[in-house]
Write an enzyme that holds these catalytic residues in place. Structure first.
Site, PDB file in Angstrom:
ATOM      1  N   LYS A 116       0.805  -1.360  -0.042  1.00 20.06           N
ATOM      2  CA  LYS A 116      -0.174  -0.107  -0.153  1.00 20.06           C
ATOM      3  C   LYS A 116       0.902   1.287  -0.077  1.00 20.06           C
ATOM      4  O   LYS A 116       0.549   2.236  -0.833  1.00 20.06           O
ATOM      5  CB  LYS A 116      -1.068  -0.044   1.187  1.00 20.06           C
ATOM      6  CG  LYS A 116      -1.846  -1.277   1.164  1.00 20.06           C
ATOM      7  CD  LYS A 116      -2.577  -1.429  -0.121  1.00 20.06           C
ATOM      8  CE  LYS A 116      -2.904  -3.136  -0.088  1.00 20.06           C
ATOM      9  NZ  LYS A 116      -3.259  -3.300  -1.517  1.00 20.06           N
ATOM     10  N   GLU A 200      -2.636   7.988   7.792  1.00 17.78           N
ATOM     11  CA  GLU A 200      -3.206   8.797   6.958  1.00 17.78           C
ATOM     12  C   GLU A 200      -4.216   9.603   7.758  1.00 17.78           C
ATOM     13  O   GLU A 200      -4.705   9.311   8.609  1.00 17.78           O
ATOM     14  CB  GLU A 200      -4.224   7.887   5.784  1.00 17.78           C
ATOM     15  CG  GLU A 200      -3.340   7.430   4.679  1.00 17.78           C
ATOM     16  CD  GLU A 200      -4.196   6.444   3.715  1.00 17.78           C
ATOM     17  OE1 GLU A 200      -5.383   6.594   3.823  1.00 17.78           O
ATOM     18  OE2 GLU A 200      -3.684   5.671   3.146  1.00 17.78           O
ATOM     19  N   HIS A 235     -15.678  -4.889   5.940  1.00 17.26           N
ATOM     20  CA  HIS A 235     -15.272  -5.055   4.384  1.00 17.26           C
ATOM     21  C   HIS A 235     -15.412  -5.917   3.512  1.00 17.26           C
ATOM     22  O   HIS A 235     -14.708  -6.449   2.589  1.00 17.26           O
ATOM     23  CB  HIS A 235     -13.654  -5.267   4.992  1.00 17.26           C
ATOM     24  CG  HIS A 235     -13.127  -4.092   5.751  1.00 17.26           C
ATOM     25  ND1 HIS A 235     -12.831  -2.817   5.529  1.00 17.26           N
ATOM     26  CD2 HIS A 235     -12.630  -4.210   7.330  1.00 17.26           C
ATOM     27  CE1 HIS A 235     -12.297  -2.015   6.263  1.00 17.26           C
ATOM     28  NE2 HIS A 235     -12.349  -3.007   7.470  1.00 17.26           N
ATOM     29  N   ARG A 292      -7.307  -7.638 -10.365  1.00 20.69           N
ATOM     30  CA  ARG A 292      -7.957  -9.171 -10.621  1.00 20.69           C
ATOM     31  C   ARG A 292      -9.233  -8.488 -11.153  1.00 20.69           C
ATOM     32  O   ARG A 292      -9.771  -7.246 -11.183  1.00 20.69           O
ATOM     33  CB  ARG A 292      -8.134  -9.655  -9.315  1.00 20.69           C
ATOM     34  CG  ARG A 292      -8.802  -8.929  -8.333  1.00 20.69           C
ATOM     35  CD  ARG A 292      -9.500  -9.865  -7.147  1.00 20.69           C
ATOM     36  NE  ARG A 292     -10.442  -9.205  -6.249  1.00 20.69           N
ATOM     37  CZ  ARG A 292     -10.008  -8.206  -5.393  1.00 20.69           C
ATOM     38  NH1 ARG A 292      -8.903  -7.834  -4.981  1.00 20.69           N
ATOM     39  NH2 ARG A 292     -11.051  -7.554  -4.828  1.00 20.69           N
TER      40      ARG A 292
HETATM   41  C1  MV4 Z   1      -9.515   4.643   4.922  1.00 19.57           C
HETATM   42  C2  MV4 Z   1     -11.021   5.336   5.416  1.00 19.57           C
HETATM   43  C3  MV4 Z   1     -10.893   6.460   5.945  1.00 19.57           C
HETATM   44  N1  MV4 Z   1      -9.933   7.163   5.807  1.00 19.57           N
HETATM   45  N2  MV4 Z   1      -8.693   5.584   4.642  1.00 19.57           N
HETATM   46  C4  MV4 Z   1     -10.527   0.124   4.574  1.00 19.57           C
HETATM   47  C5  MV4 Z   1      -9.730  -0.954   3.713  1.00 19.57           C
HETATM   48  C6  MV4 Z   1      -8.928  -0.131   2.999  1.00 19.57           C
HETATM   49  N3  MV4 Z   1      -8.970  -0.697   1.458  1.00 19.57           N
HETATM   50  C7  MV4 Z   1      -9.165   1.124   3.106  1.00 19.57           C
HETATM   51  N4  MV4 Z   1     -10.121   1.403   3.877  1.00 19.57           N
HETATM   52  C8  MV4 Z   1     -10.449   2.746   4.448  1.00 19.57           C
HETATM   53  N5  MV4 Z   1      -9.590   3.514   4.234  1.00 19.57           N
HETATM   54  C9  MV4 Z   1      -8.804   7.013   5.309  1.00 19.57           C
HETATM   55  N6  MV4 Z   1      -7.769   7.661   5.223  1.00 19.57           N
HETATM   56  C10 MV4 Z   1     -11.870   4.244   5.531  1.00 19.57           C
HETATM   57  C11 MV4 Z   1     -11.512   2.861   5.034  1.00 19.57           C
HETATM   58  C12 MV4 Z   1     -12.656   1.900   4.907  1.00 19.57           C
HETATM   59  C13 MV4 Z   1     -13.290   1.473   4.070  1.00 19.57           C
HETATM   60  C14 MV4 Z   1     -13.047   1.643   2.738  1.00 19.57           C
HETATM   61  C15 MV4 Z   1     -13.656   1.192   1.762  1.00 19.57           C
HETATM   62  C16 MV4 Z   1     -14.533   0.248   1.929  1.00 19.57           C
HETATM   63  C17 MV4 Z   1     -15.032   0.158   3.164  1.00 19.57           C
HETATM   64  C18 MV4 Z   1     -14.382   0.553   4.144  1.00 19.57           C
HETATM   65  C19 MV4 Z   1     -14.916   0.363   5.562  1.00 19.57           C
HETATM   66  C20 MV4 Z   1     -14.137   0.725   6.587  1.00 19.57           C
HETATM   67  C21 MV4 Z   1     -13.211   1.570   6.431  1.00 19.57           C
END
Ligand code: MV4
Length: 509
Positions: A116, A200, A235, A292
């Site tokens: 990441k 972040e 998730h 993917r």
């Molecule tokens: C975040 C966020 C809020 N702020 N980054 C969750 C898994 C990873 N792919 C990144 N994720 C998140 N990153 C910042 N700076 C909230 C999430 C997040 C989320 C993102 C996409 C889909 C579902 C989610 C569920 C919880 C938190």
């Protein structure tokens, strides 16, 4: 074009790839575990090879064995589907080193997007907007506090090797950073074998919007618009749609150009997806790239009128994309419900057993991408997703009512499923307004899964009760329970009618 492709997966995605191959005139080799000897993908492929016992670590994840099967059966390429080996750079490389074609991106692109922090650095260098934060693991709590104070609380600690939310901690105050950092490190080490954690700014209440990308080996890279994936729990996405109510044509063009820039920076080829957070003010931030084909690809296929899995195969065979970016404008609205073997009334507890009866929805605008049939035994070895129900209609409102109708047609007997949950979401006023964020489902879980009889069932029960009473009164009969109690013969010759058929269907669910 290839003569033969090995499908390194199971369930609905294995069938989806087999169907694409059949339409391209390509022979298929299925692989299966001992648990899947009777599975539909084994029967539908031209050949099938047993690769091991039920645990995926001893079957679907044994890359070397799958490559050996491909070589032995004369397959020229391997399609990994999603999950399993689909995003393992070492597997993509091993396939290539064996003289076979990996139907997916180059191993180097998987690697570049796998970390990441590396993906963030690559994105920043390409001018792609990312959430403010650092791009390397933090040394200690003091450094984390200094960075957090520079960006302002709340902040989010994330595993550098991350994905799926593991090793993530929201921190709202300086004094909580040290503990959160320690537990994020522990979780990251456990999940990824790497305890690097970075930081972040935490974005509150965003949507999860992703952009589908398609790139060929001739330098053509284009985007196919967005998917709205905010309806998720822990998730795990539950419902996806295309387009998104939050994305205007102008925003689509900007986010699309951003996704194309990220893909180009990674040397991306084949189908891929850029994930973004879209905040309340319409600001978007690149999160990561999924290298993917994704579970939710059908909603894009329906609104764009393209077969993404076929294009994955054509791209891997060296074909050039014959499209221009302007060919990709969404038409109508598509919604997907992931039908899982989980019991919504019981905290989404996985349900196992034999599917005794299965009635599938059909009719206008309805697509079923499934991996089950009557007689299938659902166990605990694999993912609980049984199938995807996807609908397409001219507008979002019509797509919701079409999904509702299709869910009412679906009957799965023998195991619990998420069907009733999906029906309640389709009936929900906030969902109908498109008023959703990534927190929406978890906030509404109580009201969406608690005790409930849907209004239509209540209405049918009332009609049935009234009609039975009327019919018995006019025939001079007493009701069946009353007759039985009185020791009389129970009358069963109720004439067939529309209400009886409806009541019977409801009663038999
Ligand atoms: C975040 C966020 C809020 N702020 N980054 C969750 C898994 C990873 N792919 C990144 N994720 C998140 N990153 C910042 N700076 C909230 C999430 C997040 C989320 C993102 C996409 C889909 C579902 C989610 C569920 C919880 C938190």
């Amino acid at each position: 074009m290839f003569n033969k492709v090995l499908v390194a997966n199971r369930g609905e995605i294995a069938l989806r790839v087999i169907r694409a191959c059949q339409e391209l005139g390509v022979k298929t080799v299925a692989v299966y575990s001992e648990a899947d000897a009777q599975a539909p993908h084994v029967r539908e492929a031209d050949e099938a090879v047993l690769v091991g016992p039920p645990p995926s670590s001893q079957s679907y994840l044994v890359g070397e064995r799958l490559i050996e099967v491909a070589l032995r059966t004369g397959a020229q390429a391997i399609h990994p589907g999603y999950g399993f080996l689909s995003e393992r750079a070492w597997f993509a490389r091993a396939v290539r080193d064996a003289g076979l074609v990996f139907i997916g991106p180059p191993a180097e692109a998987i690697e570049a997007m796998g970390s990441k922090t590396a993906a963030r650095q690559l994105a920043i260098a390409a001018g792609v907007p990312v959430v403010p934060g650092n791009t390397e693991g933090v040394k200690d709590a003091d450094e984390a506090i200094a960075i957090a104070e520079a960006y302002g609380f709340p902040v989010l600690l994330k595993a550098a090797a991350g994905g799926g939310g593991k090793g993530m901690r929201v921190v709202r105050a300086k004094e909580d950073i040290a503990d959160a950092l320690a537990s994020a490190r522990r979780e990251a080490l456990n999940a990824f074998g790497d305890d690097a954690v970075y930081l972040e700014k935490y974005i509150e209440g965003p949507r999860h919007v992703e952009i589908q990308v398609l790139a060929d080996t001739h330098g053509n890279v284009m985007h196919l618009g967005e998917r709205e994936c905010s309806v998720q729990r822990r998730h795990q996405k539950m419902i996806e749609e295309a387009p998104s109510v939050a994305v205007s044509p102008e925003l689509r063009a900007r986010m699309g150009a951003t996704a194309v820039a990220a893909a180009k920076a990674a040397g991306y080829v084949n189908a891929g997806t850029c994930e973004f957070l879209l905040d309340k003010d319409g600001q978007y931030y690149f999160l990561e790239m999924n290298t993917r084909i994704q579970v939710e690809h059908p909603v894009t296929e329906l609104v764009m009128g393209i077969d993404l899995v076929q294009w994955q195969i054509r791209i891997a065979a060296g074909e050039a994309l014959p499209f221009a970016q302007k060919d990709f404008t969404p038409r109508g609205w598509a919604i997907e419900c992931r039908i899982t073997s989980e019991d919504p009334a019981n905290g989404f507890l996985p349900s196992t057993g034999r599917i005794e009866y299965l009635h599938l929805p059909s009719g206008p605008g309805v697509r079923w991408d499934g991996g089950i049939e009557a007689g299938s035994v659902v166990g605990l070895h694999y993912d609980p997703m049984l199938a995807k129900l996807i609908v397409h209609a001219p507008t979002r409102e019509l797509a919701i009512s079409r999904m509702r109708r299709a869910l009412l047609e679906l009957t799965i007997d023998g195991i619990e499923s998420s069907r009733a949950f999906h029906l309640r979401v389709m009936d929900d006023a906030e969902f109908q307004r498109g008023d959703i964020t990534i927190q929406w489902l978890e906030q509404r879980l109580g009201t969406l899964t608690g005790p409930h009889t849907d209004p239509e069932t209540l209405r049918l029960a009332a009609i049935a009760a009234a009609l039975v009473a009327h019919e018995e009164r006019s025939a001079g009969r007493v009701s069946a329970p009353a007759a039985a109690a009185a020791g009389n013969t129970v009358v069963r010759d109720v004439p067939p009618s529309a209400w009886a058929a409806l009541a019977r269907r409801e009663g038999l669910r």
